[in-house]
Motif scaffolding. Structure first.
Motif, mmCIF file in Angstrom:
data_model
loop_
_atom_site.group_PDB
_atom_site.id
_atom_site.type_symbol
_atom_site.label_atom_id
_atom_site.label_comp_id
_atom_site.label_asym_id
_atom_site.label_seq_id
_atom_site.Cartn_x
_atom_site.Cartn_y
_atom_site.Cartn_z
ATOM 1 N N GLU A 307 43.546 38.510 50.117
ATOM 2 C CA GLU A 307 43.637 37.836 48.935
ATOM 3 C C GLU A 307 42.409 38.447 48.276
ATOM 4 O OE1 GLU A 307 44.651 34.345 48.396
ATOM 5 O OE2 GLU A 307 46.364 35.540 49.323
ATOM 6 N N MET A 311 43.013 39.569 44.034
ATOM 7 C CA MET A 311 41.879 38.760 43.151
ATOM 8 C C MET A 311 42.288 39.235 41.494
ATOM 9 S SD MET A 311 37.934 38.480 43.023
ATOM 10 C CE MET A 311 37.846 37.614 44.769
ATOM 11 N N TYR A 315 38.317 38.050 37.419
ATOM 12 C CA TYR A 315 37.490 37.673 38.300
ATOM 13 C C TYR A 315 36.452 38.664 38.819
ATOM 14 C CZ TYR A 315 40.172 33.347 38.680
ATOM 15 O OH TYR A 315 41.054 32.209 38.269
ATOM 16 N N TYR A 496 35.381 34.066 45.063
ATOM 17 C CA TYR A 496 36.014 33.476 46.122
ATOM 18 C C TYR A 496 35.096 33.209 47.263
ATOM 19 C CZ TYR A 496 40.724 34.582 44.143
ATOM 20 O OH TYR A 496 41.656 34.648 43.462
#
Length: 574
Positions: A307, A311, A315, A496
């Motif tokens: 993950e 990204m 971000y 995150y």
């Protein structure tokens, strides 16, 4: 007519800036613009007073960012840093400052009175102002002519109490994260407020530091105090709508279940002007279920890694621009362990993708032999320096010598066994040489055996502050990934956030949840600027079946469809 969120937010700020009250209290949730508010207040004060204010926080993570924004207008300090500087200012003779002094004194108390029962770290005696026991502890500290983290706070407090003229005066004192202060610290803040206008800010929903006897009741008492004018900053410009809504739901359910009973009522609002785009891109909290957690099957770690790699670049760029971690992985130690190991293993691939895994810097909470040598390099007859390097020696002769030195107020160098003295002097000579030039192979072998560290690590331990900054600079230009505890995440924000161990008996530890775990959940969720992942497990490391955290039921309406991370899912990743 559309509602003007910016105008409404500015209205709250203007109320604070234009108030004439000498004592102000701001109750503000996470991400609601505290630093910006501080800056505006300090700018205004500096314009009129032409003098810097003082900013105090207990959270080390906040100091760097606060200094960057506020250093033109204020002296920004952690509580311990402020007290250390005050100790040096108000004492005519110079203390040796050693953060872990109380660990040495604990050991001394056991030597002086072997039958003594120390149930907790003796810091707790200072936190609750147990004057009788503190007096005994400071007697030993005076023998070493030294001060440490916690006892220095007490020394400054007592000095102010007895010498009010020595309390410093500032155009304004700003105290951040007040919900994390204990009795001793709040008493010292009261002293500062005698001489200076004061603004205190905090949030009882984020009270985590009960291990140091902090209590949300201190800020709750201030909220009822008529001498303090109360204000709010309700708009969260860090978190997406789903996170803000989830926080409000958690608080509603918790109060319905007779938790957060004395909580200060406050608004916590989503701020569309800054978070609408992020909210549309991340409409859910991600519900991730791992089939197993074993050393040879680190499914959670692999999922998290994937993950992070995927990204969006924008971000990652935002995290770099803000000098923040790109991802925070938060949870109980037993679930972080395998993730840390996997991230280290995969760090070369992270570097290839412009990222790096950073080991959380652990607080040294026990004496380290290198600390003793550092003291002796500066002062060869330092009682504290000699005491630290003798800590590992438990033989009867050394123990009796330490007892005699303290009881009779004699220097350790006058009583120490000459063979031990000469052996240690040789080590000190080599360490002195290490700083200025390269020792011989025989000398390197001797200090490596004595200190039980490779020569490069020993040299690094004796490096000056510039070397530390150079090492820090190596991290610049890369997206950072950090694993941490709930308490360690305070003061941080990331794109995150992954909350691991989201299972019954792990998080929360008890059902129904206690206030401390509700606060941990609020803090963890609100570290995220974009997305939160809740990661639960079906089976733990021991093979025990696990159930979902009760907190899942609080958040049901905000969760994504469950993502099942099992053997087949991991195969698809690879």
């Amino acid at each position: 007519m559309n509602f003007d969120f910016t105008e409404d937010r500015n209205r709250y700020l203007d109320c604070i800036l234009n108030a004439n009250a000498k004592k102000k209290l701001i109750i503000a949730g996470p991400g609601t613009g505290k630093t910006y508010t501080f800056k505006k207040i300090l700018e205004k004060t500096f314009e009129s007073e032409k003098k810097k204010g003082l900013v105090i926080t207990f959270i080390k993570n906040l100091v760097k960012d606060l200094k960057k924004e506020l250093s033109n207008y204020a002296d920004v300090r952690t509580f311990h840093s402020f007290c250390r500087s005050e100790i040096l200012r108000i004492n005519k003779h110079k203390f040796e400052y050693y953060p872990n002094l109380l660990r040495i004194i604990e050991s001394d108390l056991r030597i002086l009175k072997p039958s003594i029962q120390l149930k907790n770290n003796i810091e707790h005696l200072f936190y609750v102002l147990n004057e009788t026991e503190i007096k005994k502890i400071l007697g030993i500290a005076d023998y070493y002519n030294a001060a440490g983290h916690t006892d220095s706070v007490y020394r400054v407090y007592k000095h102010y109490q007895q010498h009010e003229d020595d309390i410093p005066c500032y155009p304004i004192v700003l105290v951040d994260e007040y919900q994390d202060f204990n009795l001793l610290e709040t008493k010292l803040v009261e002293m500062l407020a005698q001489k200076s206008p004061i603004l205190i800010i905090g949030d009882d929903d984020q009270a985590l530091y009960t291990f140091k006897k902090s209590s949300p009741n201190f800020i709750r008492d201030l909220a009822k105090d008529s001498y303090y004018k109360r204000y709010e900053l309700p708009y969260c410009s860090r978190c997406t709508k789903v996170i803000v809504d989830a926080i409000n739901e958690i608080i509603t359910i918790s109060k319905r279940n007779n938790r957060l009973v004395d909580r200060i009522d406050k608004e916590f609002k989503y701020y569309p002007p800054e978070k609408e785009k992020d909210s549309k891109e991340n409409p859910y909290i991600m519900d991730v279920k791992c089939s197993v957690e074993r050393k040879n099957c680190p499914y959670a770690a692999k999922y998290i890694f994937n993950e992070i790699i995927r990204m969006p670049d924008e971000y990652k760029k935002e995290a770099l621009n803000k000098n923040e971690p790109t991802a925070l992985i938060i949870g109980p130690k037993q679930f972080l362990r395998s993730i840390k190991s996997y991230m280290k293993e995969m760090n070369s691939e992270l570097l290839y993708n412009g990222m790096t895994y950073i080991e959380e810097k652990e607080e040294m909470n026990k004496p380290n032999i290198i600390d003793g040598y550092k003291l002796l390099l500066n002062k060869p007859d330092s009682n504290l320096g000699w005491r630290i390097i003798l800590e590992e020696k438990k033989d009867t002769v050394t123990v009796n010598m330490i007892k005699q030195a303290i009881k009779e107020n004699k220097s350790i160098t006058s009583l120490i066994n000459r063979n031990i003295y000469n052996e240690q002097k040789k080590i000190i000579e080599i360490l002195n040489k290490l700083i200025k030039q390269r020792p011989t192979k025989e000398e390197i072998k001797l200090i490596e055996e004595r200190i039980k560290m490779p020569i490069d690590e020993i040299r690094k331990s004796f490096s000056d502050e510039r070397d530390y900054e150079e090492r820090e600079a190596e991290e610049n230009g890369k997206s950072r990934i950090l694993c941490t505890s709930f308490e360690g995440s305070k003061g941080l924000a990331a794109q995150y956030v992954f909350i691991v161990g989201f299972n019954k008996d792990y998080f929360p530890r008890k059902t129904p949840p206690e206030d401390i775990d509700i606060c941990r959940l609020i803090v963890a969720l609100t570290r995220a600027r974009k997305r939160v992942y809740l990661i639960s497990y079906k089976i733990d490391l021991s093979g025990k079946s696990l159930n979902d955290s009760i907190f899942k039921s609080y958040l049901n309406k905000y969760l994504s469809e469950p993502i099942m991370v099992d053997k087949d899912y991991i195969k698809r990743l690879s």
